[in-house]
Write an enzyme that holds these catalytic residues in place. Structure first.
Site, PDB file in Angstrom:
ATOM      1  N   LYS A 220       0.774  -0.854  -0.228  1.00 29.94           N
ATOM      2  CA  LYS A 220       0.007  -0.201   0.050  1.00 29.94           C
ATOM      3  C   LYS A 220       0.790   1.326   0.493  1.00 29.94           C
ATOM      4  O   LYS A 220       1.398   1.432   0.752  1.00 29.94           O
ATOM      5  CB  LYS A 220      -1.138  -0.012   0.970  1.00 29.94           C
ATOM      6  CG  LYS A 220      -2.055   1.260   1.525  1.00 29.94           C
ATOM      7  CD  LYS A 220      -1.143   2.448   2.169  1.00 29.94           C
ATOM      8  CE  LYS A 220      -2.127   3.376   1.767  1.00 29.94           C
ATOM      9  NZ  LYS A 220      -2.175   4.845   1.456  1.00 29.94           N
ATOM     10  N   GLY A 273       6.693   6.187   7.791  1.00 26.29           N
ATOM     11  CA  GLY A 273       6.388   7.345   7.618  1.00 26.29           C
ATOM     12  C   GLY A 273       6.085   8.295   9.304  1.00 26.29           C
ATOM     13  O   GLY A 273       7.145   8.358   9.869  1.00 26.29           O
ATOM     14  N   GLY A 274       4.363   8.936   9.087  1.00 22.72           N
ATOM     15  CA  GLY A 274       4.568  10.561  10.092  1.00 22.72           C
ATOM     16  C   GLY A 274       4.364   9.268  11.662  1.00 22.72           C
ATOM     17  O   GLY A 274       3.960   8.495  11.415  1.00 22.72           O
ATOM     18  N   GLU A 295       9.492   3.383  10.746  1.00 28.24           N
ATOM     19  CA  GLU A 295      10.532   3.883  10.488  1.00 28.24           C
ATOM     20  C   GLU A 295      10.101   5.606  10.832  1.00 28.24           C
ATOM     21  O   GLU A 295       8.664   5.806   9.476  1.00 28.24           O
ATOM     22  CB  GLU A 295      11.634   3.871   9.397  1.00 28.24           C
ATOM     23  CG  GLU A 295      11.809   2.363   9.056  1.00 28.24           C
ATOM     24  CD  GLU A 295      13.227   2.412   9.714  1.00 28.24           C
ATOM     25  OE1 GLU A 295      13.261   3.802  10.307  1.00 28.24           O
ATOM     26  OE2 GLU A 295      13.522   1.800  10.685  1.00 28.24           O
TER      27      GLU A 295
END
Ligand code: UN1
Length: 541
Positions: A220, A273-274, A295
């Site tokens: 995704k 991502g965030g 991460e």
């Protein structure tokens, strides 16, 4: 606006890029056709720049699918349109991946590695087109777009070789005629959820590692770079990855991402991502007792000491802070600068920015392209406003407008002189905004560098070898550079960080194998009698 501002912050030379490479010059390539690789897999292929989902080896567009598009952040042109996947689509994809797992798992690892070598070969052949696509869809300058693809190639090749390693351990037994060893086994179906800032490198870090170790994947990607994702998946299919082994479901994180993390087939989630989304993914994954590899962000410092090679440090800080428009987890967002060289170095930096071209990312002369999206632009500009209230603006501090700039999301490289502890000096901005903090000693520099929630990358510029080694020891980060910028990690080494940057794992390098394998411990007793560990051990002597 702060009265401490040094008059109007000067701006960079503006590159009138419309004149050289307007939208008409940006052609939409069809890689499959251009490469002549025998077209697309069976099913309803992508058409022009319209893409379906890739499930069980087939491009498919669900009957009532809604679509979204990606756009070029420099020009606003459409790059591709994609299916907004649903929870049902995710279920079909994970079922396909679960069906494909037994046979992929039994494929000898060196054979899986050979498929990856073919992926790398094809990626190399398509490098210039893919690099242009990265630039068009995400906005990083073309040398970095090509670098993104090169990082993907490097990693896929590295992982192909791993097919002939996947080492376990052999360990002595406390008993006679008994062997003890470990073997690595795949986890099953894994979910790879990736960001838009490295739209080819990061997906490949995850997918290649997951596949060579025998897992099957549902991928995704970030919606903003869905076309890069689709082209990568196509490359894997063209290279001979069997149906169901790699599936692509595009769509919103709240729908596709959540459904994937909740899906009972999925054993491991690898997410970049965030930090807020990462936390949510971790909590959701915990419900199913899944391995969740995260991460997340960074607030990476460069310490420049008074004995540093300043011209070298200058190039490093510029590249680290404004490369990829500051949109790397590893970006230099803090310059921790020794007071003895403070004004001199800041002067050099500002001077150099006056000759730093911001504009068309496809033009090789450009130093920095647009930021990746309108959302990014808004968030960065909001932080700049925060900075103007709490710190002293030393350069930039605004959106670039006029001419070709009006079509895209261009923000001037921005430098704030700030005390440690302000929001801009502690929160991740993920844009071309550098906070410069004055310090009086190495000890203070390390204290400032470490006093943030993140710990991904870090750097020190000094000529003192002892200080360099002390920094390696003292800096709380997963990565420390000496006399080099905070960005540019190489794929054959582990990548990841401490504190809120993640949850303890590493990817890339040999760590990638850990991420995607379970260890099975094996005891083989060839004594032909019942031997009892701990009980018979003494008499075995
Ligand atoms: C990221 O921004 O998440 O070290 C990855 C670097 C690149 C990878 C960055 N090789 O800057």
């Amino acid at each position: 606006m702060s009265s401490t501002m040094r008059g109007e912050a000067p701006g960079p030379k503006i590159l009138p890029f419309g004149a050289r490479a307007g939208p008409a010059a940006l052609k939409i390539d069809n890689y499959s056709r251009a490469r002549g690789t025998g077209g697309v897999p069976r099913g309803s292929p992508k058409m022009g720049s319209e893409y379906g989902l890739f499930i069980d080896g087939t491009w498919t567009t669900p009957p009532k699918a809604t679509r979204f598009e990606t756009t070029n952040p420099a020009t606003g042109e459409t790059v591709g349109t994609f299916v907004a996947g649903t929870a049902d689509d995710v279920r079909r994809a994970t079922e396909a991946a679960a069906r494909a797992f037994p046979s992929w798992r039994e494929t000898p690892a060196p054979k899986r590695g050979e498929v990856l070598l073919e992926v790398a070969r094809r990626m190399r052949a398509a490098k210039s087109e893919l690099g242009r696509l990265v630039t068009r869809e995400m906005g990083k300058v073309i040398s970095e777009g090509l670098g993104d693809v090169q990082e993907a190639i490097d990693f896929v090749e590295y992982m192909a070789g791993e097919g002939r390693r996947l080492f376990g351990e052999t360990v002595p037994s406390e008993l006679r005629s008994k062997f003890c060893l470990t073997v690595r086994q795949p986890k099953g179906v894994v979910a790879c959820i990736t960001p838009w800032n490295f739209p080819t490198a990061i997906p490949n870090w995850k997918i290649a590692a997951a596949l060579v170790t025998g897992n099957t994947v549902v991928f995704k990607p970030a919606s903003a770079t869905a076309r890069c994702a689709a082209e990568i998946v196509q490359l894997y299919a063209d290279a001979g990855v069997p149906p169901g082994v790699l599936n692509l479901v595009t769509g919103a994180g709240g729908t596709v991402g959540n459904a994937l993390v909740d899906d009972p087939h999925v054993r491991t989630v690898s997410f970049t991502g965030g930090v807020d989304t990462g936390r949510e993914v971790y909590v959701r994954g915990a419900q199913g007792l899944k391995m969740v590899h995260l991460e997340l962000g960074g607030k990476n410092p460069v310490i420049v000491m008074d004995d540093a090679d300043l011209p070298l440090a200058l190039e490093g800080v510029l590249f680290g802070a404004f490369g990829t428009a500051g949109q790397r987890c590893t970006a230099t967002s803090r310059l921790v600068l020794h007071e003895k060289v403070f004004e001199r170095f800041l002067g050099m930096l500002v001077d150099r920015l006056d000759r730093f071209l911001v504009g068309d990312p496809l033009d090789p002369a450009t130093g920095m392209g647009p930021v990746a999206s309108l959302d990014q632009e808004r968030k960065i500009l909001a932080y700049i406003e925060v900075g103007k209230k709490e710190a002293k603006l030393r350069y930039g501090g605004e959106k670039l407008t006029g001419g070709a700039y009006d079509r895209g999301h261009f923000v001037r490289p921005t430098i704030f002189e700030t005390k440690h502890g302000t929001r801009i000096s502690k929160e991740e901005i993920f844009g071309p905004v550098l906070s410069v903090i004055r310090v009086g000693s190495y000890e203070e520099a390390v204290r400032v560098a470490n006093d943030v929630d993140y710990g991904l990358s870090s750097s020190i510029y000094t000529r003192d070898v002892n200080l360099a080694f002390r920094a390696i020891q003292d800096l709380e980060a997963g990565i420390t550079y000496v006399n080099a910028p905070t960005i540019g990690a190489e794929v054959q080494l582990p990548f990841g960080g401490v504190k809120n940057t993640g949850n303890g794992g590493r990817e890339a390098g040999s760590a990638a194998v850990e991420e995607f394998t379970e260890i099975k411990t094996v005891f083989v007793d060839f004594s032909s009698r019942l031997q009892k560990a701990q009980i018979d051990s003494e008499t075995a002597a």
